[in-house]
Motif scaffolding. Sequence first.
Motif, PDB file in Angstrom:
ATOM      1  N   ASP A 212      10.116  -1.435   0.324  1.00 22.47           N
ATOM      2  CA  ASP A 212       9.630  -2.556   1.270  1.00 22.47           C
ATOM      3  C   ASP A 212       9.891  -3.899   0.245  1.00 22.47           C
ATOM      4  O   ASP A 212       9.595  -3.803  -0.966  1.00 22.47           O
ATOM      5  CB  ASP A 212       8.295  -2.532   1.624  1.00 22.47           C
ATOM      6  CG  ASP A 212       7.821  -1.513   2.414  1.00 22.47           C
ATOM      7  OD1 ASP A 212       8.596  -1.140   3.465  1.00 22.47           O
ATOM      8  OD2 ASP A 212       6.908  -0.680   2.217  1.00 22.47           O
ATOM      9  N   GLY A 213      10.346  -4.980   0.883  1.00 26.13           N
ATOM     10  CA  GLY A 213      10.587  -6.194   0.111  1.00 26.13           C
ATOM     11  C   GLY A 213       9.149  -6.804  -0.228  1.00 26.13           C
ATOM     12  O   GLY A 213       8.659  -6.720  -1.333  1.00 26.13           O
ATOM     13  N   LEU A 214       8.164  -7.183   0.635  1.00 27.89           N
ATOM     14  CA  LEU A 214       7.026  -7.517   0.565  1.00 27.89           C
ATOM     15  C   LEU A 214       5.939  -6.615   1.256  1.00 27.89           C
ATOM     16  O   LEU A 214       6.129  -6.640   2.616  1.00 27.89           O
ATOM     17  CB  LEU A 214       6.872  -9.168   0.962  1.00 27.89           C
ATOM     18  CG  LEU A 214       7.809 -10.066   0.693  1.00 27.89           C
ATOM     19  CD1 LEU A 214       7.479 -11.314   1.004  1.00 27.89           C
ATOM     20  CD2 LEU A 214       8.044 -10.206  -0.936  1.00 27.89           C
ATOM     21  N   ASP A 215       5.055  -5.984   0.720  1.00 22.26           N
ATOM     22  CA  ASP A 215       4.110  -4.714   1.200  1.00 22.26           C
ATOM     23  C   ASP A 215       2.836  -5.211   0.934  1.00 22.26           C
ATOM     24  O   ASP A 215       2.499  -5.420  -0.160  1.00 22.26           O
ATOM     25  CB  ASP A 215       4.732  -3.516   0.653  1.00 22.26           C
ATOM     26  CG  ASP A 215       3.840  -2.489   1.303  1.00 22.26           C
ATOM     27  OD1 ASP A 215       3.052  -2.646   1.964  1.00 22.26           O
ATOM     28  OD2 ASP A 215       4.109  -1.266   1.004  1.00 22.26           O
ATOM     29  N   SER A 216       2.138  -5.577   2.036  1.00 21.96           N
ATOM     30  CA  SER A 216       0.548  -5.755   2.010  1.00 21.96           C
ATOM     31  C   SER A 216      -0.173  -4.633   3.017  1.00 21.96           C
ATOM     32  O   SER A 216       0.140  -4.489   4.101  1.00 21.96           O
ATOM     33  CB  SER A 216       0.389  -7.285   2.444  1.00 21.96           C
ATOM     34  OG  SER A 216      -1.178  -7.328   2.281  1.00 21.96           O
ATOM     35  N   VAL A 239      11.845  -5.379   5.469  1.00 24.96           N
ATOM     36  CA  VAL A 239      11.592  -6.662   4.506  1.00 24.96           C
ATOM     37  C   VAL A 239      10.348  -6.976   4.309  1.00 24.96           C
ATOM     38  O   VAL A 239       9.780  -7.466   3.451  1.00 24.96           O
ATOM     39  CB  VAL A 239      12.702  -7.677   5.083  1.00 24.96           C
ATOM     40  CG1 VAL A 239      12.352  -8.904   4.529  1.00 24.96           C
ATOM     41  CG2 VAL A 239      14.007  -7.322   5.152  1.00 24.96           C
ATOM     42  N   LEU A 240       9.385  -7.004   5.403  1.00 24.28           N
ATOM     43  CA  LEU A 240       7.967  -7.188   5.395  1.00 24.28           C
ATOM     44  C   LEU A 240       7.303  -5.890   5.956  1.00 24.28           C
ATOM     45  O   LEU A 240       7.591  -5.577   7.009  1.00 24.28           O
ATOM     46  CB  LEU A 240       7.820  -8.690   6.368  1.00 24.28           C
ATOM     47  CG  LEU A 240       8.503  -9.729   5.890  1.00 24.28           C
ATOM     48  CD1 LEU A 240       8.028 -10.872   6.974  1.00 24.28           C
ATOM     49  CD2 LEU A 240       8.325 -10.097   4.505  1.00 24.28           C
ATOM     50  N   ASP A 241       6.390  -5.833   5.418  1.00 27.92           N
ATOM     51  CA  ASP A 241       5.526  -4.526   5.611  1.00 27.92           C
ATOM     52  C   ASP A 241       3.981  -4.906   5.376  1.00 27.92           C
ATOM     53  O   ASP A 241       3.540  -5.171   4.282  1.00 27.92           O
ATOM     54  CB  ASP A 241       5.807  -3.415   4.747  1.00 27.92           C
ATOM     55  CG  ASP A 241       5.140  -2.068   5.294  1.00 27.92           C
ATOM     56  OD1 ASP A 241       4.187  -2.223   6.177  1.00 27.92           O
ATOM     57  OD2 ASP A 241       5.185  -1.171   4.614  1.00 27.92           O
ATOM     58  N   TYR A 242       3.293  -5.221   6.491  1.00 30.03           N
ATOM     59  CA  TYR A 242       1.854  -5.606   6.416  1.00 30.03           C
ATOM     60  C   TYR A 242       0.863  -4.927   7.512  1.00 30.03           C
ATOM     61  O   TYR A 242       1.627  -4.429   8.527  1.00 30.03           O
ATOM     62  CB  TYR A 242       1.813  -7.240   6.745  1.00 30.03           C
ATOM     63  CG  TYR A 242       2.411  -7.666   7.794  1.00 30.03           C
ATOM     64  CD1 TYR A 242       1.783  -7.694   8.987  1.00 30.03           C
ATOM     65  CD2 TYR A 242       3.879  -7.771   8.062  1.00 30.03           C
ATOM     66  CE1 TYR A 242       2.359  -8.152  10.046  1.00 30.03           C
ATOM     67  CE2 TYR A 242       4.316  -8.471   9.063  1.00 30.03           C
ATOM     68  CZ  TYR A 242       3.667  -8.626  10.148  1.00 30.03           C
ATOM     69  OH  TYR A 242       4.464  -8.954  11.302  1.00 30.03           O
TER      70      TYR A 242
END
Length: 244
Positions: A212-216, A239-242
Motif C-alpha cells: 500500500d502507498g498510504l496505509d492507515s 494506493v490508499l488503504d484506510y
Amino acid sequence: ATLGNIVIDGGSFALTTGTDGVQAENSLIINDGSFVIKTGGGSANASVRTEDHGFGGREWGKWGDWNSSVTTTEEGSTSSAKGLKAGVTLEITGGYFELDTSDDALHSNANVTIAGGEFFITSGDDGAHADEVLRIEGDNKFRVTKSYEGLEALEVVINGGEIEITASDDGLNAAGGADGSGFERPGAGRFGEGQGEVTINGGMLTVNAAGDGLDSNGNLTINGGTVTVFGPTNGGNGVLDYGG
C-alpha cells in the motif's frame, strides 16, 4: 527514569556496529553533526521471510537469520541493530545522516520527531518507526531508498519537508495496516482494530511502494502538501488503504 539521555550538538561520526549505532534508554536528541552509520552488516544483511495474508506472499526484513555473529539472550531474542534508537524520545532538528541498517534506521519505543536535517537511508526493516507518534516537519530532506516499510507508527503526521520513500511493502503504515501486514513481524506495533492515523498537512511526499502507498488502520487525512504514489505491485493492495 530521568537518566539515559544522549544529546549531540555537532561533530563527525563514522560508526560501524554489530548492534545499535546510537542508543539512549530515555531520550536521544541530535541538533547537528554528520553521521555515517552501518549496523548489523547493513541493509543487505536483513533476511527475508515470506507470509501469506490472503493476498499472496508478503516479504519482510527480519534481521539476524543470516548473521552468524548475532547474539541471543536467555529469552532467545536477538540483539537490536537499529541506527538511531531511543526508549522514549528521538528528536532530530538538524544534521547530515547516511544510515545503512539491517534493522530500523530510526526507532523509538514512543515518539520520533524529525524537524530538520538531510537523510539518506537504506534499511532492512523500517526507515523510521515509532510505537506512538512519528512526526516530520520543518526544512528537511528525508530519503529512504530501501526499506520494508518507509514510515511506521501508531500515528504518522507530516507537516513539511521533502520526503521520498521506497518500500517493499507499505510506504506509510499506521498501526500495521487494515490488511494485517504489520502484525507478527519483529519490531512491528501491535495495535487494535481501527487504531492508527495518518495526517498530511504539508510538504512534498513521494512514495514508491510494492504494498500500500498510504496505509492507515484508522483515519487517513490529507489537508495539504503534494503527495505522489507509485505502485502498488502486490495484489490486494491500494494506493490508499484506510479503515476509518
